[in-house]
Design a protein around this motif. Structure first.
Motif, PDB file in Angstrom:
ATOM      1  N   ALA A  11       0.750  -1.103  -0.211  1.00  0.00           N
ATOM      2  CA  ALA A  11      -0.121  -0.138  -0.161  1.00  0.00           C
ATOM      3  C   ALA A  11       0.859   1.166   0.091  1.00  0.00           C
ATOM      4  O   ALA A  11       0.144   2.332  -0.356  1.00  0.00           O
ATOM      5  N   GLU A  12       2.167   1.090   0.522  1.00  0.00           N
ATOM      6  CA  GLU A  12       2.842   2.256   0.568  1.00  0.00           C
ATOM      7  C   GLU A  12       3.202   2.647  -1.032  1.00  0.00           C
ATOM      8  O   GLU A  12       3.501   1.968  -1.929  1.00  0.00           O
ATOM      9  N   PRO A  13       3.475   4.155  -1.281  1.00  0.00           N
ATOM     10  CA  PRO A  13       3.598   4.514  -2.414  1.00  0.00           C
ATOM     11  C   PRO A  13       4.947   3.960  -3.040  1.00  0.00           C
ATOM     12  O   PRO A  13       6.085   3.936  -2.036  1.00  0.00           O
ATOM     13  N   ALA A  14       5.353   3.715  -4.140  1.00  0.00           N
ATOM     14  CA  ALA A  14       6.717   3.601  -4.730  1.00  0.00           C
ATOM     15  C   ALA A  14       7.769   4.610  -4.273  1.00  0.00           C
ATOM     16  O   ALA A  14       8.798   4.338  -4.059  1.00  0.00           O
ATOM     17  N   ILE A  15       7.093   5.843  -4.393  1.00  0.00           N
ATOM     18  CA  ILE A  15       8.045   6.983  -4.038  1.00  0.00           C
ATOM     19  C   ILE A  15       7.288   8.031  -3.197  1.00  0.00           C
ATOM     20  O   ILE A  15       6.023   8.409  -3.561  1.00  0.00           O
ATOM     21  N   GLN A  16       7.722   8.389  -1.977  1.00  0.00           N
ATOM     22  CA  GLN A  16       7.329   9.485  -1.385  1.00  0.00           C
ATOM     23  C   GLN A  16       8.221  10.406  -1.129  1.00  0.00           C
ATOM     24  O   GLN A  16       9.226  10.055  -0.447  1.00  0.00           O
ATOM     25  N   VAL A  17       8.081  11.692  -1.328  1.00  0.00           N
ATOM     26  CA  VAL A  17       8.883  13.010  -1.204  1.00  0.00           C
ATOM     27  C   VAL A  17       8.237  14.059  -0.374  1.00  0.00           C
ATOM     28  O   VAL A  17       7.290  14.229  -0.672  1.00  0.00           O
ATOM     29  N   THR A  18       8.982  14.112   0.747  1.00  0.00           N
ATOM     30  CA  THR A  18       8.351  15.052   1.812  1.00  0.00           C
ATOM     31  C   THR A  18       9.367  16.239   2.261  1.00  0.00           C
ATOM     32  O   THR A  18      10.172  16.011   2.656  1.00  0.00           O
ATOM     33  N   ASP A  19       8.885  17.542   1.525  1.00  0.00           N
ATOM     34  CA  ASP A  19       9.862  18.752   1.881  1.00  0.00           C
ATOM     35  C   ASP A  19      11.232  18.653   1.692  1.00  0.00           C
ATOM     36  O   ASP A  19      12.045  19.023   2.520  1.00  0.00           O
ATOM     37  N   LEU A  20      11.561  17.955   0.631  1.00  0.00           N
ATOM     38  CA  LEU A  20      13.100  17.591   0.304  1.00  0.00           C
ATOM     39  C   LEU A  20      13.796  18.893   0.220  1.00  0.00           C
ATOM     40  O   LEU A  20      13.267  19.598  -0.966  1.00  0.00           O
ATOM     41  N   VAL A  21      14.814  19.048   0.709  1.00  0.00           N
ATOM     42  CA  VAL A  21      15.694  20.309   0.621  1.00  0.00           C
ATOM     43  C   VAL A  21      17.008  19.702   0.304  1.00  0.00           C
ATOM     44  O   VAL A  21      17.457  18.709   0.922  1.00  0.00           O
ATOM     45  N   LYS A  22      17.733  20.304  -0.693  1.00  0.00           N
ATOM     46  CA  LYS A  22      19.003  20.156  -1.051  1.00  0.00           C
ATOM     47  C   LYS A  22      19.870  21.483  -1.060  1.00  0.00           C
ATOM     48  O   LYS A  22      19.379  22.127  -2.304  1.00  0.00           O
ATOM     49  N   THR A  23      20.759  21.853  -0.404  1.00  0.00           N
ATOM     50  CA  THR A  23      21.513  23.052  -0.879  1.00  0.00           C
ATOM     51  C   THR A  23      23.005  22.471  -0.967  1.00  0.00           C
ATOM     52  O   THR A  23      23.647  21.744  -0.141  1.00  0.00           O
ATOM     53  N   ILE A  33      10.557  20.105  -1.810  1.00  0.00           N
ATOM     54  CA  ILE A  33       9.677  19.448  -2.750  1.00  0.00           C
ATOM     55  C   ILE A  33       8.851  18.412  -2.027  1.00  0.00           C
ATOM     56  O   ILE A  33       9.727  17.582  -1.351  1.00  0.00           O
ATOM     57  N   SER A  34       7.740  18.004  -2.393  1.00  0.00           N
ATOM     58  CA  SER A  34       6.961  17.155  -2.030  1.00  0.00           C
ATOM     59  C   SER A  34       6.138  16.507  -3.116  1.00  0.00           C
ATOM     60  O   SER A  34       5.427  17.346  -3.834  1.00  0.00           O
ATOM     61  N   PHE A  35       6.014  15.110  -3.323  1.00  0.00           N
ATOM     62  CA  PHE A  35       5.094  14.616  -4.273  1.00  0.00           C
ATOM     63  C   PHE A  35       5.330  12.926  -3.868  1.00  0.00           C
ATOM     64  O   PHE A  35       6.161  12.510  -3.223  1.00  0.00           O
ATOM     65  N   GLU A  36       4.351  12.300  -4.587  1.00  0.00           N
ATOM     66  CA  GLU A  36       4.167  10.896  -4.499  1.00  0.00           C
ATOM     67  C   GLU A  36       4.062  10.178  -5.613  1.00  0.00           C
ATOM     68  O   GLU A  36       3.387  11.031  -6.717  1.00  0.00           O
ATOM     69  N   VAL A  37       4.611   8.835  -5.594  1.00  0.00           N
ATOM     70  CA  VAL A  37       4.193   8.270  -7.038  1.00  0.00           C
ATOM     71  C   VAL A  37       3.826   6.755  -6.667  1.00  0.00           C
ATOM     72  O   VAL A  37       4.470   6.195  -5.825  1.00  0.00           O
ATOM     73  N   ALA A  38       2.650   6.235  -7.170  1.00  0.00           N
ATOM     74  CA  ALA A  38       2.075   5.237  -6.910  1.00  0.00           C
ATOM     75  C   ALA A  38       2.730   4.086  -7.569  1.00  0.00           C
ATOM     76  O   ALA A  38       3.318   4.388  -8.736  1.00  0.00           O
TER      77      ALA A  38
END
Ligand code: ADP
Ligand code: MG
Length: 328
Positions: A11-23, A33-38
């Motif tokens: 049930a968990e998404p393949a990709i789950q991105v939450t508030d990702l920051v890279k400096t 950035i945040s997004f999800e991929v089923a």
């Protein structure tokens, strides 16, 4: 061990991105950035050069660590469970990681051995990939002698020798001629049938439109839009009706006649672009052709002449330009 235990809860998404920051020092490559991929979906990560696409892919494939925020692959955190994530993902970069001096089969064998495949299992897998990617003619040829499109297909095949849960394709068609690009598109389309989750980065709208179930648009390290290709086109607005008038002195009357329709573009000042220019205005056409014919009827009744009138769909290009225009 069951598949679910190996790869996290289904049930968990393949990709789950939450508030990702890279400096990188002063540079904010990703600003949260945040997004999800089923599972089994193709996500198009779309953005101009420097928008943060490759950075996203390197974080998700554990090649780099995020500055803050988190990302999970099939439920596994990319930092805390980096080893597990590496088993689940495969990455092909913008530049092929192949040995040009080796043949297609030899290259695929190298990748297979790296992941522990040997003997008959390896040969069977290579045969499958050669078949799937239509690489029969390239099989025993040196990769350096193949066309760019063929090389890219061998590159993608090499990422699939051990079947990953998630495949990252970073600009797989950048630098390819249109025919090779079309061949890579076929390849990616074929992956969908295999149930592999694909994150594809691209600068090409047409590519995202064609291949992706969902699109995430990045600009300057931020998500500026997300949704299905169709939804994104809608987001910029329904179709529009473009009217070019013969006379400038009727614009006020026309605006009155069309007052119930949302004005997208006010009448242009004909003088600005030379004496031949006719005033043009654009209104939203919520009912498509019906709106256009309604506009025509009203103008006819009022005896107002037009040079041109038509229905126009917003293109994904317009969405993209509108959303990625740098604020000035
Ligand atoms: P894209 O793949 O969309 O072209 P990138 O993720 O490569 O964008 O880059 C995003 C931003 O981060 C750019 O401004 C780029 O110059 C910067 N950047 C990427 N990698 C590094 C790095 N290793 N060091 C410093 N800046 C970097
Ligand atoms: Mg890049």
């Amino acid at each position: 061990m069951s598949t679910a235990a190996r790869t996290g809860t289904a049930a968990e998404p393949a990709i789950q991105v939450t508030d990702l920051v890279k400096t990188y020092g002063e540079v904010s490559a990703l600003k949260g950035i945040s997004f999800e991929v089923a599972r089994g979906e193709v996500l198009g990560l779309l953005g101009p050069n420097g928008s943060g696409k490759t950075t996203t892919v390197t974080l998700l494939s554990t090649l780099q660590r995020p500055t803050s925020g988190s990302a999970r692959i099939c439920g596994n955190d990319v930092v805390a469970r980096a080893g597990r994530v590496r088993e689940l993902v495969s990455l092909t970069g913008q530049y092929a990681a192949l040995d040009e001096g080796l043949t297609t089969v030899e290259n695929l064998s190298v990748f297979g051995r790296l992941t522990g495949l040997r003997g008959r299992a390896l040969h069977t897998r290579i045969d499958e990939l050669v078949e799937q990617f239509d690489l029969g003619t390239a099989r025993d040829r040196r990769v350096g002698a193949l066309s760019g499109g063929m090389q890219r297909r061998v590159d993608i095949a090499s990422a699939l020798v051990t079947r990953p849960e998630v495949l990252f394709l970073d600009e797989p068609t950048t630098g390819l001629d249109p025919r090779s690009r079309a061949a890579v598109w076929d390849t990616v389309a074929a992956l969908r049938g295999d149930g592999i989750t694909v994150l594809l980065t691209t600068q090409y709208l047409e590519e995202a439109d064609r291949l992706a179930d969902h699109i995430v648009m990045l600009n300057q390290g931020s998500v500026v839009a997300a949704g299905t290709p169709g939804r994104l086109k809608q987001q910029v607005g329904a179709a529009v009706c473009e009217v070019t008038l013969v006379e400038r002195d009727v614009t006020a009357a026309v605006l009155g006649l069309l007052a119930d329709l949302e004005l997208v573009e006010a009448p242009t000042d004909g003088t600005a672009s030379g004496s031949q220019a006719h005033p043009r205005l654009v209104v939203r056409a919520p009912n498509g052709m019906s709106t256009v014919s309604e506009v025509i009827t009203r103008l006819e009744k009022a005896s107002i002449d037009v040079v041109d009138i038509g229905l126009r769909q917003p293109s994904l290009d317009e969405v993209f330009l509108q959303l990625t225009e740098s604020p000035r």
